[in-house]
Design a protein around this motif. Sequence first.
Motif, PDB file in Angstrom:
ATOM      1  N   TYR A  88       0.859  -1.173   0.000  1.00 19.95           N
ATOM      2  CA  TYR A  88       0.000   0.000   0.000  1.00 19.95           C
ATOM      3  C   TYR A  88       0.898   1.227   0.000  1.00 19.95           C
ATOM      4  CZ  TYR A  88      -2.904   3.804   1.587  1.00 19.95           C
ATOM      5  OH  TYR A  88      -3.527   5.016   1.681  1.00 19.95           O
TER       6      TYR A  88
ATOM      7  N   GLN B  31       0.821   5.616  -0.254  1.00 13.43           N
ATOM      8  CA  GLN B  31       0.181   6.901  -0.510  1.00 13.43           C
ATOM      9  C   GLN B  31       1.227   8.001  -0.468  1.00 13.43           C
ATOM     10  OE1 GLN B  31      -2.620   7.125   2.890  1.00 13.43           O
ATOM     11  NE2 GLN B  31      -1.376   8.895   3.534  1.00 13.43           N
TER      12      GLN B  31
ATOM     13  N   ARG C  83      -3.235  27.703  -4.483  1.00 10.99           N
ATOM     14  CA  ARG C  83      -4.388  26.892  -4.854  1.00 10.99           C
ATOM     15  C   ARG C  83      -4.089  25.905  -5.977  1.00 10.99           C
ATOM     16  NH1 ARG C  83      -9.412  27.322  -7.916  1.00 10.99           N
ATOM     17  NH2 ARG C  83      -8.527  28.879  -9.259  1.00 10.99           N
ATOM     18  N   ASN C  84      -4.772  24.783  -5.903  1.00 12.43           N
ATOM     19  CA  ASN C  84      -4.674  23.743  -6.930  1.00 12.43           C
ATOM     20  C   ASN C  84      -3.232  23.354  -7.202  1.00 12.43           C
ATOM     21  OD1 ASN C  84      -7.347  23.402  -7.227  1.00 12.43           O
ATOM     22  ND2 ASN C  84      -7.555  24.600  -9.098  1.00 12.43           N
TER      23      ASN C  84
ATOM     24  N   ALA D 271      -2.195  14.079  -4.613  1.00  5.52           N
ATOM     25  CA  ALA D 271      -2.085  12.862  -3.812  1.00  5.52           C
ATOM     26  C   ALA D 271      -2.259  11.674  -4.733  1.00  5.52           C
ATOM     27  CB  ALA D 271      -3.163  12.853  -2.724  1.00  5.52           C
TER      28      ALA D 271
ATOM     29  N   GLN E  84      -2.431   7.251  -4.621  1.00  4.54           N
ATOM     30  CA  GLN E  84      -2.663   6.134  -3.712  1.00  4.54           C
ATOM     31  C   GLN E  84      -2.654   4.834  -4.514  1.00  4.54           C
ATOM     32  OE1 GLN E  84      -6.574   6.037  -1.932  1.00  4.54           O
ATOM     33  NE2 GLN E  84      -5.670   5.627   0.065  1.00  4.54           N
TER      34      GLN E  84
ATOM     35  N   SER F 220      -5.404  12.118  -7.356  1.00  2.00           N
ATOM     36  CA  SER F 220      -6.312  13.160  -6.880  1.00  2.00           C
ATOM     37  C   SER F 220      -6.825  14.038  -8.014  1.00  2.00           C
ATOM     38  CB  SER F 220      -5.601  14.032  -5.841  1.00  2.00           C
ATOM     39  OG  SER F 220      -4.449  14.619  -6.399  1.00  2.00           O
TER      40      SER F 220
ATOM     41  N   LYS G 279     -11.552   7.825  -9.661  1.00  2.24           N
ATOM     42  CA  LYS G 279     -10.166   8.198  -9.406  1.00  2.24           C
ATOM     43  C   LYS G 279      -9.178   7.053  -9.626  1.00  2.24           C
ATOM     44  CE  LYS G 279     -10.872  12.046  -6.211  1.00  2.24           C
ATOM     45  NZ  LYS G 279     -10.232  13.074  -7.033  1.00  2.24           N
ATOM     46  N   TYR G 280      -9.679   5.840  -9.737  1.00  2.00           N
ATOM     47  CA  TYR G 280      -8.752   4.698  -9.751  1.00  2.00           C
ATOM     48  C   TYR G 280      -8.751   3.973 -11.091  1.00  2.00           C
ATOM     49  CZ  TYR G 280      -8.628   5.375  -4.725  1.00  2.00           C
ATOM     50  OH  TYR G 280      -8.459   5.911  -3.482  1.00  2.00           O
TER      51      TYR G 280
ATOM     52  N   GLU H 173     -10.080  20.827 -11.565  1.00  2.00           N
ATOM     53  CA  GLU H 173     -11.273  21.576 -11.993  1.00  2.00           C
ATOM     54  C   GLU H 173     -11.541  21.443 -13.485  1.00  2.00           C
ATOM     55  OE1 GLU H 173     -11.346  25.562 -10.422  1.00  2.00           O
ATOM     56  OE2 GLU H 173     -10.645  24.889  -8.477  1.00  2.00           O
TER      57      GLU H 173
ATOM     58  N   TYR I 185     -10.069   7.553   5.872  1.00  2.73           N
ATOM     59  CA  TYR I 185      -9.022   8.543   5.646  1.00  2.73           C
ATOM     60  C   TYR I 185      -8.457   8.374   4.242  1.00  2.73           C
ATOM     61  CZ  TYR I 185      -4.474  10.705   5.603  1.00  2.73           C
ATOM     62  OH  TYR I 185      -3.381  11.439   5.246  1.00  2.73           O
ATOM     63  N   SER I 186      -8.204   7.087   3.910  1.00  2.00           N
ATOM     64  CA  SER I 186      -7.554   6.862   2.621  1.00  2.00           C
ATOM     65  C   SER I 186      -8.476   7.243   1.472  1.00  2.00           C
ATOM     66  CB  SER I 186      -7.112   5.406   2.498  1.00  2.00           C
ATOM     67  OG  SER I 186      -8.238   4.571   2.447  1.00  2.00           O
ATOM     68  N   CYS I 187      -9.779   7.140   1.680  1.00  5.81           N
ATOM     69  CA  CYS I 187     -10.693   7.509   0.610  1.00  5.81           C
ATOM     70  C   CYS I 187     -10.691   9.012   0.398  1.00  5.81           C
ATOM     71  CB  CYS I 187     -12.114   7.047   0.917  1.00  5.81           C
ATOM     72  SG  CYS I 187     -12.307   5.294   0.614  1.00  5.81           S
TER      73      CYS I 187
ATOM     74  N   LEU J  36      -8.251  10.963   0.983  1.00  5.90           N
ATOM     75  CA  LEU J  36      -6.906  11.431   0.636  1.00  5.90           C
ATOM     76  C   LEU J  36      -6.876  12.051  -0.757  1.00  5.90           C
ATOM     77  CD1 LEU J  36      -3.799  11.242   1.490  1.00  5.90           C
ATOM     78  CD2 LEU J  36      -3.764   9.265  -0.032  1.00  5.90           C
ATOM     79  N   LEU J  37      -7.596  11.419  -1.685  1.00 12.42           N
ATOM     80  CA  LEU J  37      -7.522  11.861  -3.071  1.00 12.42           C
ATOM     81  C   LEU J  37      -8.526  12.965  -3.396  1.00 12.42           C
ATOM     82  CD1 LEU J  37      -7.026   8.507  -5.013  1.00 12.42           C
ATOM     83  CD2 LEU J  37      -5.325  10.006  -4.010  1.00 12.42           C
ATOM     84  N   GLU J  38      -9.353  13.306  -2.420  1.00  7.98           N
ATOM     85  CA  GLU J  38     -10.356  14.343  -2.679  1.00  7.98           C
ATOM     86  C   GLU J  38      -9.743  15.707  -2.407  1.00  7.98           C
ATOM     87  OE1 GLU J  38     -13.150  13.841  -4.077  1.00  7.98           O
ATOM     88  OE2 GLU J  38     -13.262  11.653  -3.906  1.00  7.98           O
ATOM     89  N   ILE J  39      -9.306  16.358  -3.452  1.00 12.09           N
ATOM     90  CA  ILE J  39      -8.757  17.704  -3.302  1.00 12.09           C
ATOM     91  C   ILE J  39      -9.622  18.637  -4.126  1.00 12.09           C
ATOM     92  CG2 ILE J  39      -6.783  19.192  -3.805  1.00 12.09           C
ATOM     93  CD1 ILE J  39      -5.004  16.725  -3.262  1.00 12.09           C
ATOM     94  N   ASP J  40     -10.299  19.526  -3.468  1.00 11.02           N
ATOM     95  CA  ASP J  40     -11.197  20.431  -4.179  1.00 11.02           C
ATOM     96  C   ASP J  40     -10.955  21.835  -3.651  1.00 11.02           C
ATOM     97  OD1 ASP J  40     -13.158  21.811  -5.433  1.00 11.02           O
ATOM     98  OD2 ASP J  40     -14.814  20.492  -4.820  1.00 11.02           O
ATOM     99  N   GLU J  41     -10.334  22.639  -4.451  1.00  9.80           N
ATOM    100  CA  GLU J  41     -10.021  24.003  -4.013  1.00  9.80           C
ATOM    101  C   GLU J  41     -10.644  25.018  -4.956  1.00  9.80           C
ATOM    102  OE1 GLU J  41      -5.783  23.255  -1.776  1.00  9.80           O
ATOM    103  OE2 GLU J  41      -5.705  23.632  -3.914  1.00  9.80           O
TER     104      GLU J  41
END
Lengths: 983, 545
Positions: A528, A530, A538-539, A543, A545, A571, A578-579, A622, B14-16, B18-23
Amino acid sequence: MNTKMKSIRIILIISLLSFGALTVFAERITGKVVDQQGIPVSLVQVTNNNGLSKSALTDKNGIYSIEGTAGDVLTFFIAGGLQKKVYVENNFCNVVINPTSDALEEKGFGIQTSKLASTAAVSEISSDKIMMFNSLNSTNSLFGTLAGLTAQTNAGGPTTGATLQIRGMTGALVYIDGVQRPLASLANDEIEKITVLKDASALALYGMRAANGVILVTTKRGTFEKMNIQANYKHGISLPIRPVQMANAGNYAVALNEALRNDGLAERYTANEIQKFRDGSDPYNYPNVNWQKEMLRNQGSTNELSLVFQGGSERMRYYSALHYNNDMGLINDLPTYSSIKSTQPSYNRLNARTNLDLKVTNSTFVKINVFASMDENNLTVKSPGSIFTDSYAIPAAAFPIKRTSDNWGGSLIYKNRNPYAGATFNGFSRYHSRNVSTDLTIAQDLGSLLKGLNAELKVAYDNDIEYFDQNSRQFSYETANGYIYGNQTPLAFSTSMNSLYFRTLLSGRLNYSTLINKDHSINANLLYVQETWKIKARNNQNAFQDFIGAVNYGYKDKIFVDFTGSYSGSSYLPTGNKYRLFPTLSAAWVISNEDFWTTKAVNSLKLRASAGILGNGQLSYEMDKQYYLAGPNYFFTSSNTSTATIKEGDLAAIGMQPVMSKKINIGIDATLFTNLSLTADWFYDRREGSQTSSESSYSTLLGITPAANFLGVNDFSGADISLNYSGKVGELKYNVGGIFALVKTKVIENNIKNVPFDYLSKIGKSRNQFFGLQADGFFNTWEEISNSPQQVFSEVRPGDIKYVNQNGDNVIDNNDMIAMGYSTQTPEINYGFNFNVEYKGFGVGAIFQGIERFSILLDTPNIYWPLQNNGNISDWYIGNNHWTATNTENPQYPRLTTLNNENNFRANSVWLADGAYLKLRALTAYYTLPNSLTKKVGMANVKLYLKGNDLFSLDHIKLRDPEAIGLGIPTVASYYMGVSFEL
Amino acid sequence: MKKYIFIGFLLLSYSCSLLEIDEHTGYDKEEVGKYIERVKASLNYLYTQLPDDFTSVGAAPRSCASDDGISAWETAAIRRMNNGAWTATNEIDSYWEGGYAAIRASNLFLESYDKTFLEKYKNEDILVLENLTKYYVNYPYEARFLRAFFHFELAKRYGNIPIVKKSYVADSVNTLKKSTFNDVVKFIVEECDSAAKHLPVSYIALSPAETGRATKGAALALKAKTLLFLASPLHNPANDLLRWKDAAKASLDVINLNAYGLIADGFVYNALASNEMIFEKRFANSNSFEANNFPMGMEGGSSGMCPTQNLVDAFGTSTGTAFDWNNPTMAAAPFNKRDARLAKAITLNGSVLGTDTIQIYEGGKNGLPLYAASPTGYYLRKYIAANVRLTPANSTTAVHVWSIFRFAEILLNYAEAMNEAFPTPTYTDATFTKSAKTYLDIVRSRAGLPKNSPGTQAAFRDMVRNERRVELCFEDHRFWDVRRWKIAPEVTKIYGTRIQLIDNKIVYTPNQLIETRYWDNKMYLYPIPFSETLKNPNLTQNSGW
């Protein structure tokens, strides 16, 4: 009560049995470790996979003794990267270590494999090659030694890095000790080896970020020996490569008049004035300033001091190092007008590193790496790059440094670009950066639970920052007719934080390796990972994983198969999507280990093949949604009140996805005649889903840029070959090596529609293929101009470039651009060769590197494109074969002009040049004093050395460094002398 | 065990994330529609898309491609509009993309406009509600007026263009068809009529008084200008007199609003509150226009647009007669006793800008052979805020207001149209109660000139055209007027005046030919971008390109 006691005893016995190792405590395994010549190898660490036995070291005679029993697997480890696992058949186990096949190959995230069992295409160099280079930025130390990696110099400057491409793609990730970190801040001396991962097998663990290749950097670690102290001092000088002599004032004035005549304009200087420029009789009104001479010095200087402590015991190994570097640039120490600092750029860096390997218990191993790099860069506010640029760009006749009134010289053409005033008066900037990288790895042998089971946990935390402090002011200047412009301001101070980095990595791994029926080895990993990066603003964070399963199967040291599946997320991809799954499969067949293999000349031969899908999920945020954004403010009311506006943002991208790279690789590794090693690979890589625009598909009547999509397809294919021969004649040891890499790129789909003429299409051509207008000589007469198709870029006069009309429409415009030359970004061929010869302590070595099939556009203003926009002209252009009213026969370059002349100065065949070169990248000569002599003063391996980098280049450009034709800080040839010794 | 499941669950959650970045900092569509301020901001955006001619092509105004001006810079892109380098692949002054982007923004606003919005505010303070209501109900008409304006700007350039009345998805735009110029005019007129019906004459009475928004007068002025274009020779080859009458009537409608007048001292540019201004584009305080157009030799100046002698000569004398270089008295002191507007529009040798006296004579602080000094002997004055300083680290700024419609133009539109529609410039009837001559004289007398406009149609035509050139110079009229009058081939020679200081006396040598511009009749209309004709075959190229 009795039954209760009984049951407790039973439980105790069962639990003791389950720790089966307890039963073998009495037994020991002993043996001898030797190399291929039969010489005993000492300081080999032996561990038992039962997870309980105390590890041991081999003694002087290579003898070891460890608790264990038949059926165990022993691991023999030599500090520096050799490892061999041996299945114990009885209580005596002798082992032969082979430095080639038993060397460890890094795959990343703690996973290693022996060279023998590897199914991957990698290139690797070790410290000796890296140390041939002396750059402060280690990306400049990879020239010509790694097949499949192309390094290209960009520009000069002490910390400027090279552009790295792996098999034709930029954007390779760099992992230092298993964590994504910048290579720029390492000292070369800290690096043990660099491994370039190239094919699907090598990159399997990197899933969503693997597509562009990965560079693994392994730093040095401790040994099992007593403390060794290494000290080194090196002083260097650097000379600019091919500076260009600009015209003196008289020659400039003559050339300018010629250009003005060509433009149909009045001459600017009379013969009398030109004479004054030449004889210097009136230096204030008719100046002749050699800006380069006034401001630049002939050589820069560098110093390096390092101290390394390396050693350890079976329980603890350490590598602890300090590296201090100083670089003083090529600008003179000019008299400043604030007495604060020197105008000489000065860069200082201190690197401190400690790498520890600890054996905490018999089954618990800990690695701690701590690295800090601090630097300070002192520059003038007018940056060195702009000082260099202006020393080329401001004509000698423009204005004097100072007028008679003691005001700074200037003119309304060049405004406040008096480079001397800028350097000495505009103030100083100071950049401070601090990079701290730490990581901790805990490895637990769980052999006590299940033989061959290991667990590993890794945490990394990096924190970088750069501060910036400056004082600055402006100067006023006086023009020729005595008017003063500009504003002499008092010093103003500002401080800011330029960058802020925060990187983390967390990985956990479960490893199980076993032998089934002695012949079938299984090595399985569940992993695993990360990783997060946060940068300022910003932006600007990401990340990744990964959930990874990797299995290596081996049959009798003959056949190896790797299968890896990575379920990897980015991310950048839209929520809920996302995967992706990235599978890879690879195999190797060591033919030379087959019984039927009897060919003596071929000592070892391995065939490899790999295939897999890998990705690049580094996209933009975005993209998948449409937002409404703030537009420019507008103003209403009688007091012009500012009011907010909102506008439609970019349309949501369609089908957002990572680039999916389908990679195939076939390769061989061979050793011939004992001393010659060869690795050759052929690869094919199809990348699908790169971001494309639909702008060419839809009319702009839409009113907004059409949604981006992901339809781009590109092919990459080619071959990497590396050869190495090492031999010995008496006391003469020598080593000769070479690499050759070919990469062909091809655009398969780019979603560019409505291309009016087939030849304009980029499909089927190389990526970044050069496109330009085909020149057909130069116009000699007005008649010729009026009888030729109209060239629309700017007014055409005799002496301008005449172009071929490709589409017969009687107009020469951008639709007449055709593909010519090669790519301007990826050289198709990159090669290198190197040698090292050593005799009785004397040694000499060199690295040559070259590229072929590469195009560059000679677009440097002032040099190739002189005088335009009030630019300068060099002696070279004045003397070259350019068109003049009397040189119309067969000129090579267009007429002089003072105008923009977009007809001549654009992408065309006149300025297209062959970017191929062969450079002597590194040269070294050294002498190591006999230890018998130096022992008396307590020193060992006292070495005096000379080193040089970028000493010469064979190329077609000749006037400039073919890798840096621009005007900024020049690239340098550097020479070093130094001494190192050990205590 | 439960504990481990819990910890495992925590780790997993937490790991889920982790990839959520929204700015993101923008709004989604619903968030825009939810608040009245954001709806208003979406409308206000349309105003930012209004064209102006401060910097149309690079730093140069479009007037540099008319016979009123020339860029001091050989390298300026706008010079390529004058030398034949202008093609459909080398558009230089393209508005195609910008125009349709503004139209899309207008359509998006109109499609999302929610009439029921005000319901939400019905419990507000009565005064707040009243003002809100008064503005909010106008919003769609402001948007429709602006959308019509963008269509006019496109049709002015490209002739026949597609009318776009809704926001499209990408797949459907490649088949849109062009409408004829007549149909585009019809659409604009209908939209203007509808907007004029609802928009107020003025916002002064409202609180806050958001002057600068589209008014009834603006809508009627756009209609008048559009109809004037339709009546002009370029689009009216048969000279249909009804079109001229329609144009005159439309201008009269603006005049009859009785909302506008002429400012006594002459047009005050860059003014935020002016009785003469009908519609304008507003800007934040700035100094870039001065940096572009201050004379070379002034701190921070770079000459920019230099007026031609052709234009200077169009300004008559203060007694209303034409200026003549052949008259030795006039030639000796050419700027004495001239039309008062000359010195307000043009920086002459000896003019004062801020604290600088401008020396345009050869060897003077602002004259040749100074690099990039004016090739014509004149610098720009109109729209320049002379008090702006460009001293480094100590610069100042000023407000800039681009005039889109002002009352003098309407009077001149009327005078021109009436003169063409009827046989004599003194013609009046029950509808047209005032003659062409009457309104032309009003404009001239404001400049201090006597009322002596001529009586024949042809002579009056010359005078009204000259008056238009002089009164409206550098307001982006001349470039279009020479096209709609089809006189472009006659105005290709650009002249300057050589100014020398000889024995302490300024000597003017006029009629220095600076350049002869390339003209081809295809240039009456702009070329449609070549790539557009490939993507949508219905977008046939304008003739000659």
